[in-house]
Design a protein around this motif. Structure first.
Motif, PDB file in Angstrom:
ATOM      1  N   ALA A   5       0.862  -1.178   0.000  1.00 57.84           N
ATOM      2  CA  ALA A   5       0.000   0.000   0.000  1.00 57.84           C
ATOM      3  C   ALA A   5       0.898   1.225   0.000  1.00 57.84           C
ATOM      4  N   THR A   6       0.440   2.258  -0.648  1.00 53.69           N
ATOM      5  CA  THR A   6       1.142   3.529  -0.673  1.00 53.69           C
ATOM      6  C   THR A   6       0.196   4.587  -0.123  1.00 53.69           C
ATOM      7  N   THR A  36       7.932   0.752   5.058  1.00 49.86           N
ATOM      8  CA  THR A  36       9.131   0.128   4.502  1.00 49.86           C
ATOM      9  C   THR A  36      10.027   1.151   3.812  1.00 49.86           C
ATOM     10  N   ALA A  37       9.436   2.294   3.436  1.00 49.51           N
ATOM     11  CA  ALA A  37      10.194   3.345   2.761  1.00 49.51           C
ATOM     12  C   ALA A  37       9.369   4.624   2.756  1.00 49.51           C
ATOM     13  N   ALA A  58       4.523   7.248   1.608  1.00 41.33           N
ATOM     14  CA  ALA A  58       4.996   6.177   2.488  1.00 41.33           C
ATOM     15  C   ALA A  58       4.555   4.842   1.908  1.00 41.33           C
ATOM     16  N   PHE A  59       5.431   3.850   2.005  1.00 38.06           N
ATOM     17  CA  PHE A  59       5.164   2.515   1.491  1.00 38.06           C
ATOM     18  C   PHE A  59       4.992   1.560   2.669  1.00 38.06           C
ATOM     19  N   LEU A  60       3.997   0.684   2.575  1.00 44.95           N
ATOM     20  CA  LEU A  60       3.746  -0.304   3.614  1.00 44.95           C
ATOM     21  C   LEU A  60       3.510  -1.653   2.955  1.00 44.95           C
ATOM     22  N   GLY A  61       3.726  -2.726   3.730  1.00 42.47           N
ATOM     23  CA  GLY A  61       3.418  -4.066   3.237  1.00 42.47           C
ATOM     24  C   GLY A  61       4.634  -4.836   2.816  1.00 42.47           C
ATOM     25  N   GLY A  62       4.508  -5.557   1.708  1.00 38.40           N
ATOM     26  CA  GLY A  62       5.591  -6.407   1.250  1.00 38.40           C
ATOM     27  C   GLY A  62       5.799  -7.565   2.211  1.00 38.40           C
ATOM     28  N   ALA A  63       7.012  -8.066   2.272  1.00 41.16           N
ATOM     29  CA  ALA A  63       7.319  -9.208   3.134  1.00 41.16           C
ATOM     30  C   ALA A  63       7.151  -8.859   4.611  1.00 41.16           C
ATOM     31  N   ARG A  64       7.316  -7.593   4.948  1.00 38.33           N
ATOM     32  CA  ARG A  64       7.196  -7.163   6.343  1.00 38.33           C
ATOM     33  C   ARG A  64       5.764  -7.284   6.848  1.00 38.33           C
ATOM     34  N   TYR A 100      -3.374   4.148  -1.850  1.00 37.77           N
ATOM     35  CA  TYR A 100      -3.367   3.314  -3.047  1.00 37.77           C
ATOM     36  C   TYR A 100      -2.995   1.904  -2.626  1.00 37.77           C
ATOM     37  N   ARG A 101      -3.726   0.935  -3.137  1.00 31.24           N
ATOM     38  CA  ARG A 101      -3.508  -0.478  -2.788  1.00 31.24           C
ATOM     39  C   ARG A 101      -3.024  -1.227  -4.026  1.00 31.24           C
ATOM     40  N   TRP A 102      -1.995  -2.036  -3.825  1.00 30.16           N
ATOM     41  CA  TRP A 102      -1.376  -2.771  -4.926  1.00 30.16           C
ATOM     42  C   TRP A 102      -1.385  -4.258  -4.574  1.00 30.16           C
ATOM     43  N   ASN A 103      -2.387  -4.975  -5.062  1.00 32.99           N
ATOM     44  CA  ASN A 103      -2.550  -6.390  -4.750  1.00 32.99           C
ATOM     45  C   ASN A 103      -1.562  -7.248  -5.545  1.00 32.99           C
ATOM     46  N   ARG A 104      -0.732  -7.994  -4.822  1.00 36.05           N
ATOM     47  CA  ARG A 104       0.235  -8.920  -5.418  1.00 36.05           C
ATOM     48  C   ARG A 104       1.027  -8.256  -6.551  1.00 36.05           C
ATOM     49  N   SER A 105       1.553  -7.087  -6.292  1.00 38.79           N
ATOM     50  CA  SER A 105       2.236  -6.309  -7.332  1.00 38.79           C
ATOM     51  C   SER A 105       3.760  -6.283  -7.194  1.00 38.79           C
TER      52      SER A 105
END
Length: 162
Positions: A5-6, A36-37, A58-64, A100-105
């Motif tokens: 998510a951004t 995450t960034a 701001a970026f959230l999610g990923g492996a974290r 903004y949501r990025w599903n499996r991106s």
């Protein structure tokens, strides 16, 4: 592929104590915070924000946080705003917020990925005219994808001219 998510915020420039030189930062997992960034879009790309304003991302999610998309917009906003406030010395509330949501991106390359690509390339060589290019195949960033696409297109062009 993992989801992310951004969260984008606009602030009056004087609400952000950080000088916003450069383009942003990456946060190591060991820091124990949600994002995450972070990036300052208004410095990275001039004219993306009106004069006197700062546009931050701001970026959230990923492996974290692989379940990031199950969170509400409010939860994402609060997490991102809390972290950016601490890191950048922000005071006051944003004048604009977008989620903004990025599903499996986000492609995730595992140990041994380079060798896997080499084996795939070796097999492709036996099938003249068959080319593969994809996000995450030879890199995960946009520049990596562009470079791979250009390389693959060039190889296809050479094949067609033969």
């Amino acid at each position: 592929y993992l989801s992310s998510a951004t969260v984008v915020f606009a602030f009056p420039r004087d609400a952000v104590r950080h000088n916003l030189k450069g383009t942003g930062f990456v946060v190591p997992r060991a820091e124990g915070i949600s994002i995450t960034a972070g990036a300052w879009i208004s410095s990275k790309w001039p004219h993306r924000a009106p004069e006197g304003q700062a546009l931050l991302r701001a970026f959230l999610g990923g492996a974290r946080d692989p379940d990031v998309l199950s969170k509400t917009d409010t939860e994402l906003i609060n997490a991102a705003l809390g972290d950016l406030t601490k890191i950048l010395g922000i005071h006051g509330l944003p004048i604009m917020t977008r989620v903004y949501r990025w599903n499996r991106s986000s492609p995730q390359q595992e140990v041994g990925h380079g060798e896997l690509v080499e084996r795939i390339d070796a097999r492709l060589a036996a099938h003249g005219g068959l080319f593969v290019s994809a996000a995450g195949f030879r890199g995960v960033g946009i520049p990596d994808c562009i470079a791979d696409a250009r390389h693959t297109a060039g190889a296809a062009a050479v094949f067609v001219r033969k």
